[in-house]
Design a protein around this motif. Structure first.
Motif, PDB file in Angstrom:
ATOM      1  N   UNK A  35      35.248  66.981  21.545  1.00  0.00           N
ATOM      2  CA  UNK A  35      34.727  66.052  21.564  1.00  0.00           C
ATOM      3  C   UNK A  35      32.838  66.057  21.427  1.00  0.00           C
ATOM      4  N   UNK A  38      31.102  66.950  18.569  1.00  0.00           N
ATOM      5  CA  UNK A  38      30.950  66.072  17.616  1.00  0.00           C
ATOM      6  C   UNK A  38      30.000  64.453  18.156  1.00  0.00           C
ATOM      7  N   UNK A  39      30.108  64.357  19.238  1.00  0.00           N
ATOM      8  CA  UNK A  39      29.379  62.952  19.952  1.00  0.00           C
ATOM      9  C   UNK A  39      28.334  63.055  19.926  1.00  0.00           C
ATOM     10  N   UNK A  43      28.509  66.757  13.226  1.00  0.00           N
ATOM     11  CA  UNK A  43      29.041  67.465  11.971  1.00  0.00           C
ATOM     12  C   UNK A  43      27.982  66.980  11.337  1.00  0.00           C
ATOM     13  N   UNK A  46      26.797  70.882  10.516  1.00  0.00           N
ATOM     14  CA  UNK A  46      27.841  71.535   9.826  1.00  0.00           C
ATOM     15  C   UNK A  46      27.796  71.145   8.388  1.00  0.00           C
ATOM     16  N   UNK A  63      31.366  78.896   6.440  1.00  0.00           N
ATOM     17  CA  UNK A  63      31.579  77.998   7.904  1.00  0.00           C
ATOM     18  C   UNK A  63      32.437  77.778   8.104  1.00  0.00           C
ATOM     19  N   UNK A  64      32.806  77.501   9.782  1.00  0.00           N
ATOM     20  CA  UNK A  64      34.331  77.279   9.852  1.00  0.00           C
ATOM     21  C   UNK A  64      33.880  76.969  11.489  1.00  0.00           C
ATOM     22  N   UNK A  65      34.847  76.065  11.661  1.00  0.00           N
ATOM     23  CA  UNK A  65      34.715  75.309  13.403  1.00  0.00           C
ATOM     24  C   UNK A  65      35.493  75.674  13.951  1.00  0.00           C
ATOM     25  N   UNK A  70      31.125  75.959  25.059  1.00  0.00           N
ATOM     26  CA  UNK A  70      31.432  75.795  27.184  1.00  0.00           C
ATOM     27  C   UNK A  70      30.131  74.705  27.036  1.00  0.00           C
TER      28      UNK A  70
ATOM     29  N   UNK B   1      31.827  57.443  20.916  1.00  0.00           N
ATOM     30  CA  UNK B   1      31.236  57.743  19.619  1.00  0.00           C
ATOM     31  C   UNK B   1      31.023  56.690  18.645  1.00  0.00           C
ATOM     32  N   UNK B   6      34.500  59.786  13.538  1.00  0.00           N
ATOM     33  CA  UNK B   6      33.421  60.657  14.675  1.00  0.00           C
ATOM     34  C   UNK B   6      35.226  61.032  15.750  1.00  0.00           C
ATOM     35  N   UNK B   9      37.797  62.550  13.674  1.00  0.00           N
ATOM     36  CA  UNK B   9      37.736  64.100  13.927  1.00  0.00           C
ATOM     37  C   UNK B   9      37.312  64.749  14.322  1.00  0.00           C
ATOM     38  N   UNK B  10      37.272  64.442  15.582  1.00  0.00           N
ATOM     39  CA  UNK B  10      37.987  64.202  17.058  1.00  0.00           C
ATOM     40  C   UNK B  10      39.176  64.750  17.391  1.00  0.00           C
ATOM     41  N   UNK B  13      40.829  67.537  15.388  1.00  0.00           N
ATOM     42  CA  UNK B  13      40.826  68.423  15.458  1.00  0.00           C
ATOM     43  C   UNK B  13      41.356  68.829  16.947  1.00  0.00           C
ATOM     44  N   UNK B  16      44.489  70.453  14.485  1.00  0.00           N
ATOM     45  CA  UNK B  16      44.394  71.674  14.545  1.00  0.00           C
ATOM     46  C   UNK B  16      44.734  72.957  14.947  1.00  0.00           C
ATOM     47  N   UNK B  63      41.976  72.285  27.340  1.00  0.00           N
ATOM     48  CA  UNK B  63      40.586  73.677  27.387  1.00  0.00           C
ATOM     49  C   UNK B  63      40.908  74.175  28.777  1.00  0.00           C
ATOM     50  N   UNK B  65      37.464  75.195  29.268  1.00  0.00           N
ATOM     51  CA  UNK B  65      35.406  75.496  30.204  1.00  0.00           C
ATOM     52  C   UNK B  65      35.533  74.813  30.701  1.00  0.00           C
ATOM     53  N   UNK B  66      36.207  74.034  30.982  1.00  0.00           N
ATOM     54  CA  UNK B  66      35.796  72.418  32.207  1.00  0.00           C
ATOM     55  C   UNK B  66      37.393  71.225  32.178  1.00  0.00           C
ATOM     56  N   UNK B  70      38.220  64.254  26.718  1.00  0.00           N
ATOM     57  CA  UNK B  70      37.759  63.329  26.515  1.00  0.00           C
ATOM     58  C   UNK B  70      38.172  63.233  25.212  1.00  0.00           C
ATOM     59  N   UNK B  71      38.598  63.833  24.165  1.00  0.00           N
ATOM     60  CA  UNK B  71      38.900  62.853  23.080  1.00  0.00           C
ATOM     61  C   UNK B  71      39.483  61.761  22.768  1.00  0.00           C
ATOM     62  N   UNK B  74      38.694  58.525  25.230  1.00  0.00           N
ATOM     63  CA  UNK B  74      37.618  57.673  24.418  1.00  0.00           C
ATOM     64  C   UNK B  74      38.004  56.779  23.487  1.00  0.00           C
ATOM     65  N   UNK B 122      36.556  68.457   7.819  1.00  0.00           N
ATOM     66  CA  UNK B 122      37.784  69.284   8.056  1.00  0.00           C
ATOM     67  C   UNK B 122      38.083  70.065   7.382  1.00  0.00           C
ATOM     68  N   UNK B 125      36.815  73.607   6.766  1.00  0.00           N
ATOM     69  CA  UNK B 125      37.249  74.046   8.197  1.00  0.00           C
ATOM     70  C   UNK B 125      38.484  74.753   8.268  1.00  0.00           C
TER      71      UNK B 125
END
Lengths: 122, 198
Positions: A35, A38-39, A43, A46, A63-65, A70, B1, B6, B9-10, B13, B16, B63, B65-66, B70-71, B74, B122, B125
């Protein structure tokens, strides 16, 4: 109007040059696309990488995502991983910076030090 | 967003990351009840009912990492602020379905945006995932099925000769797809909803 028939053309054209493509010794470009990324505009970054890599006919770059890397305040974040597994993390990327990274880092092997996380996070 | 593409995409993701092999996107316009709708369906690992209950809470995330995600919150916010609806259902090991509607003439409704860019990002990737994009309005229907594109690319024989395989994330194909999708959506959502260039 675009039509499926055009795909056939693309197929024929692409087949001629595809034999050159290898994925050995590849460089990987990984764009953070959670998120936060993207925000912040990941995009277009990439797409710029994909476009620039094609423009220079680089055959060994993928190329990948990925999800969140972090450091959301520094998004969009892009990691470039070379064939030996060395990772360079670029932060606050834009489409223009992406073009520069392709030329300087991926083609010429010169890391763009001023765009890396090390230079920004001092 | 900034726009719906967008958000797509979020959310995809997430699909995936949940090991989905098939992702279905359905964007539809129901002019008679003034609604623009979005359904994203996948066959990923799904969520158990406990997690599903709190998934639209920003302080819930998978996740590591924290602790903030928000996906989904939002997208919910985007839908609710223009008098739309939001719903999500999921079953463990079967898949997840995200559903959102937006009131078309509400001032806060997001534009559809550049769905072509989202789809090509998408597909680049995750070329092995089967994406289906379905757009519907009174003007007609637009369908993009990546399995069909792959079949066309590999010839009628299904690419039996190995050197004849063209990957769907070949640049020429990606570029064609982007234009094909955006043109298709323009035909379907032209007029008020035609905000691809915004």
């Amino acid at each position: 109007m675009k039509s499926i028939a055009e795909l056939e053309e693309i197929r024929k054209k692409t087949l001629e040059k595809i034999s050159l493509r290898t994925n050995a010794d590849g460089i990987r470009v990984v764009v953070g696309m959670a998120t936060c990324g993207i925000a912040a505009g990941a995009r277009p970054v990439m797409n710029a990488f994909v476009e620039e890599i094609n423009k220079r006919s680089l055959n060994n770059v993928s190329v990948s995502m990925t999800g969140c890397i972090g450091v959301c305040k520094l998004e969009p974040v892009v990691e470039v991983i070379d064939k030996d597994g060395n990772k360079t993390t670029y932060v606050k990327m834009t489409a223009e910076k992406a073009a520069r990274v392709v030329v300087e880092h991926i083609v010429n092997g010169q890391v763009c030090l001023d765009l890396t996380i090390g230079a920004v996070e001092k | 967003m900034r726009d719906l593409s967008l958000h797509i995409l979020d959310i995809v993701q997430n699909s995936l990351k949940a090991n989905s092999t098939i992702v279905k996107l359905h964007i539809f316009e129901k002019a008679e009840c003034n609604k623009l709708g979005l359904i994203i369906e996948d066959n990923g690992i799904g969520m158990d009912s406990d997690f599903l209950k709190k998934v639209d809470d920003p302080f819930t995330t998978t996740r590591t990492t924290r602790k903030i995600g928000l996906g989904i919150p939002m997208l919910k916010e985007s839908a609710l602020k223009c008098e739309g609806e939001f719903n999500i259902c999921s079953e463990k090991n079967i898949g997840t379905k995200v559903f959102a509607t937006f009131s078309i003439d509400h001032i806060d409704r997001l534009p559809i945006g550049d769905v072509g860019s989202t789809m090509t990002a998408l597909i680049t990737a995750s070329p092995d995932t089967h994406f289906i994009l379905l757009a519907e309005s009174v003007k007609g229907t637009f369908i993009l099925d990546t399995e069909e594109i792959k079949k066309t690319l590999n010839g009628e024989d299904g690419g039996s000769e190995m050197q004849n395989l063209i990957s769907i994330n070949e640049f020429a194909v990606i570029q064609w797809l982007k234009e094909y999708i955006n043109e298709g959506l323009k035909n379907i959502f032209g007029g008020v909803l035609n905000e691809i260039d915004s």
